[in-house]
Design a protein around this motif. Structure first.
Motif, short mmCIF file in Angstrom:
data_model
loop_
_atom_site.label_atom_id
_atom_site.label_comp_id
_atom_site.label_asym_id
_atom_site.label_seq_id
_atom_site.Cartn_x
_atom_site.Cartn_y
_atom_site.Cartn_z
N SER A 1 42.55 47.52 38.72
CA SER A 1 42.73 45.95 38.47
C SER A 1 43.74 45.66 40.40
N GLY A 2 44.71 46.81 40.31
CA GLY A 2 45.27 46.72 42.08
C GLY A 2 44.89 46.66 42.67
N VAL A 3 43.22 47.25 42.60
CA VAL A 3 43.22 47.74 43.95
C VAL A 3 42.10 46.94 44.12
N ASP A 4 41.12 45.98 42.95
CA ASP A 4 40.83 44.99 43.56
C ASP A 4 41.38 43.81 43.86
N LEU A 5 42.35 43.44 42.98
CA LEU A 5 43.12 42.50 44.13
C LEU A 5 44.19 42.76 45.63
N ALA A 6 44.18 43.83 45.67
CA ALA A 6 44.65 43.95 47.14
C ALA A 6 43.12 43.97 48.61
N LEU A 7 41.77 44.62 47.75
CA LEU A 7 40.83 43.63 48.44
C LEU A 7 40.64 42.72 48.64
N HIS A 8 41.39 41.95 48.10
CA HIS A 8 40.54 39.96 47.53
C HIS A 8 41.56 39.56 48.25
N VAL A 9 42.72 39.76 48.46
CA VAL A 9 44.32 39.78 49.57
C VAL A 9 43.82 40.00 51.13
N VAL A 10 43.09 41.21 51.37
CA VAL A 10 42.28 41.87 52.43
C VAL A 10 41.65 40.59 53.32
N ASP A 11 40.60 40.40 52.08
CA ASP A 11 39.29 39.18 52.17
C ASP A 11 40.50 37.99 53.02
N GLY A 12 41.25 37.70 52.27
CA GLY A 12 41.50 36.26 51.82
C GLY A 12 41.82 36.04 53.70
N TYR A 13 43.35 36.82 54.02
CA TYR A 13 43.75 36.75 54.85
C TYR A 13 42.62 37.36 56.01
N PHE A 14 41.51 38.56 56.27
CA PHE A 14 40.72 38.93 57.52
C PHE A 14 39.27 38.52 56.78
N GLY A 15 39.31 38.60 55.31
CA GLY A 15 37.11 38.38 55.87
C GLY A 15 36.54 39.46 55.21
N VAL B 1 36.10 42.75 56.70
CA VAL B 1 36.84 43.44 56.85
C VAL B 1 37.30 44.25 55.83
N ALA B 2 37.55 43.31 54.16
CA ALA B 2 37.80 44.19 53.62
C ALA B 2 36.73 44.79 53.16
N GLN B 3 35.02 44.70 53.27
CA GLN B 3 34.47 45.57 52.94
C GLN B 3 34.18 46.88 53.94
N LYS B 4 34.88 46.92 54.79
CA LYS B 4 34.88 48.12 55.61
C LYS B 4 36.20 48.91 54.85
N THR B 5 36.86 48.28 54.47
CA THR B 5 37.94 48.56 53.66
C THR B 5 37.37 49.65 52.43
N ALA B 6 37.05 48.92 52.03
CA ALA B 6 36.67 49.73 50.53
C ALA B 6 35.42 50.82 50.20
N GLU B 7 34.48 50.53 51.63
CA GLU B 7 34.02 51.47 52.24
C GLU B 7 34.33 52.81 52.58
N TYR B 8 35.83 52.56 53.69
CA TYR B 8 36.44 53.38 54.01
C TYR B 8 37.53 54.64 52.87
#
Length: 222
Positions: free
Chosen positions: A187-201, A204-211
């Protein structure tokens, strides 16, 4: 059944409205987002390693700068028997004020509650993962607020902190404008990606998840 649909519709609209009004996360003017990972004895590795990987892999105009902080700079051992040996970068007494803090399951230690209260007053965003929520609640930062934690410990959490509004069967909750609580482990991974989404859209979060080759999608949800 005829009366059920309007109720469900109202609930759905309420949740969407709450999400639409969710305060934005704004990167600091310093040009870097400082992220402190709180560690103490028996820290669960994935609770901090998962979000660490997300933030280090985020390619954004404002990068994340990651460091560890603990009751002291003495080496400590993570979960898993003897665990990994980690030497923290800072102690609570000399750590720079972070923009984000991640605190997962761990034993805690002297000064933790005071430090969490201090950084909260300073405007730091706090992210708990798994039973890290217990540490945030012990600091009095979740009273009267929504929160979640690992499903195996959520009954104890509700019992120990009756003033907290416990939310079950969710990956994470925005407990307050500057506080998020997540369930266990991944769940921490989901939350961190959600925060990236909140900062940068979303892109950017999707590219991070794909990487990361991470295929979960719960981070996209309110």
């Amino acid at each position: 059944m005829k009366g059920l649909f309007p109720v469900l519709l109202v609930v759905g609209l309420t949740l969407r409205a709450a999400h639409a009004e969710e305060p934005a996360l704004i990167p600091p003017r310093s040009g870097v987002i400082k992220v402190a990972f709180v560690l103490s004895e028996h820290a669960t590795v994935i609770d901090f390693a998962g979000p660490w990987e997300v933030f280090q892999d985020t390619d954004a105009p404002t990068p994340f700068e990651l460091f560890t902080v603990a009751p002291s700079r003495n080496p400590l051992h993570t979960s898993g028997g003897h665990g990994m040996t980690v030497t923290p970068d800072y102690a609570f007494s000399d750590a720079p004020t972070p923009d984000l803090v991640v605190i997962g399951a761990q034993s805690g230690g002297p000064g933790l509650s005071d430090w969490l209260r201090k950084i909260h007053r300073d405007g730091t965003v706090i992210l708990s993962v798994c039973t890290g929520a217990f540490k945030v609640a012990e600091a009095g930062l979740l009273d009267g607020r929504l929160a979640t934690t690992h499903h195996d410990y959520i009954d104890k959490f509700a019992q120990d902190f009756p003033n907290v509004k416990v939310v079950r069967s969710v990956r994470y909750v925005r407990s307050a404008p500057l506080i998020y609580t997540a369930g266990g482990l991944t769940s921490g991974v989901d939350l961190a990606l959600h925060v990236v989404d909140g900062y940068f859209g979303r892109s950017v979060a999707q590219k991070t998840a794909e990487y990361m080759e991470y295929q979960g999608s719960a981070w996209k949800e309110p």
